[in-house]
Design a protein around this motif. Structure first.
Motif, mmCIF file in Angstrom:
data_model
loop_
_atom_site.group_PDB
_atom_site.id
_atom_site.type_symbol
_atom_site.label_atom_id
_atom_site.label_comp_id
_atom_site.label_asym_id
_atom_site.label_seq_id
_atom_site.Cartn_x
_atom_site.Cartn_y
_atom_site.Cartn_z
ATOM 1 N N SER A 232 0.849 -1.196 0.000
ATOM 2 C CA SER A 232 0.000 0.000 0.000
ATOM 3 C C SER A 232 0.884 1.245 0.000
ATOM 4 O O SER A 232 1.895 1.305 0.705
ATOM 5 C CB SER A 232 -0.899 0.008 1.239
ATOM 6 N N GLU B 89 -6.816 3.266 -10.431
ATOM 7 C CA GLU B 89 -7.214 3.168 -9.026
ATOM 8 C C GLU B 89 -6.242 2.314 -8.233
ATOM 9 O O GLU B 89 -5.864 2.645 -7.100
ATOM 10 C CB GLU B 89 -8.634 2.604 -8.921
ATOM 11 N N PHE B 90 -5.810 1.207 -8.829
ATOM 12 C CA PHE B 90 -4.837 0.340 -8.165
ATOM 13 C C PHE B 90 -3.473 1.013 -8.095
ATOM 14 O O PHE B 90 -2.830 1.030 -7.028
ATOM 15 C CB PHE B 90 -4.725 -0.994 -8.917
ATOM 16 N N ASP C 162 -3.125 3.567 -5.388
ATOM 17 C CA ASP C 162 -3.168 3.104 -3.996
ATOM 18 C C ASP C 162 -2.071 2.115 -3.631
ATOM 19 O O ASP C 162 -1.779 1.933 -2.443
ATOM 20 C CB ASP C 162 -4.524 2.446 -3.709
ATOM 21 N N ARG D 55 -8.716 -6.526 -8.381
ATOM 22 C CA ARG D 55 -10.015 -6.338 -7.728
ATOM 23 C C ARG D 55 -9.966 -6.762 -6.263
ATOM 24 O O ARG D 55 -10.575 -6.122 -5.395
ATOM 25 C CB ARG D 55 -11.090 -7.125 -8.477
ATOM 26 N N HIS E 167 -7.332 -6.713 -4.254
ATOM 27 C CA HIS E 167 -6.629 -5.669 -3.501
ATOM 28 C C HIS E 167 -7.533 -4.466 -3.264
ATOM 29 O O HIS E 167 -7.595 -3.923 -2.148
ATOM 30 C CB HIS E 167 -5.367 -5.236 -4.256
ATOM 31 N N LEU E 168 -8.229 -4.033 -4.284
ATOM 32 C CA LEU E 168 -9.082 -2.849 -4.155
ATOM 33 C C LEU E 168 -10.238 -3.090 -3.187
ATOM 34 O O LEU E 168 -10.738 -2.145 -2.572
ATOM 35 C CB LEU E 168 -9.614 -2.436 -5.533
#
Length: 224
Positions: free
Chosen positions: A129, A153-154, A157, A178, A180-181
């Protein structure tokens, strides 16, 4: 008068030592019982216990990189994959100067480590992260396309580092992104056949298998 103070000081030192010795023994007994409890739990699920310092290759990927930092190791098969669980520690020292005197303090840093041993070999890759500093750096300098998966998005982050950046998108596919998100995957690193996750603290039997489940979830989604 000075003699009285000297006697009092000596008495205080003797009292402190007398109190410290049984306290240390009590702490040692509690730790021994804790380790025995962990060994009994490992045996109950068919795992093997290796007590004491154990040298394993993956300590080089842990904070402090202490080659003798594993103080107990448990190995077994879980969901058809070989797994290693360990308690790991390393020390840091800090030197301060107070009133012309040197004071050295030592801090212990304790971690629980889970390693799932995979049937295939992978390039070195790590997913973590992003902190605020990493986010700001990416915002100021733009994305590093060489080590990003191409899903904004990934990539915003999470930070990815790999010895083979050209393979990152093959290893970290849409399904793993997906996961991870959704907050269902921990930070992890992979080198060869060893998928590794660690967190601060001491091992608690009730947390071990759920943690292993999260690591195996990552293992099952590599390349998907």
């Amino acid at each position: 008068m000075g003699g009285i103070f000297a006697v009092i000081l000596i008495a205080l030192v003797v009292a402190a030592v007398a109190l410290t010795v049984p306290l240390v023994a009590l702490v040692q007994r509690r730790e021994q019982r804790r380790l025995e409890g962990l060994a009994a739990w490992a045996s109950s699920i068919g795992w093997t216990t290796y007590a004491g310092s154990v040298e394993v290759p993956w300590t080089a990927r842990l904070p402090g990189a202490n080659p003798r930092g594993v103080r107990c190791l448990f190995t077994g098969i879980y969901r058809e994959l070989p797994v290693s669980m360990a308690e790991y520690t390393y020390q840091t020292t800090h030197t301060t100067y107070v009133n012309g005197q040197t004071q050295v303090t030592t801090d212990n840093h304790d971690f629980v480590v889970c390693v799932v041993h995979l049937p295939y070999t992978y390039p070195g890759i790590e997913v973590a992260s992003r902190g605020s500093g990493s986010r700001m750096w990416r915002w100021l300098n733009g994305p590093d396309h060489a080590e990003e998966v191409g899903i904004d998005e990934f990539d915003r982050d999470f930070r990815v580092h790999s010895t083979h950046p050209e393979l990152v998108r093959q290893v970290i596919g849409p399904a793993l992104v997906r996961t991870h998100l959704a907050g269902m995957a921990p930070n992890w690193s992979l080198h060869g056949t060893d998928l590794l996750v660690y967190w601060q603290g001491r091992m608690e039997p009730t947390r071990v298998l759920p943690a292993v489940d999260s690591v195996i979830r990552v293992a099952n989604l590599l390349g998907r």
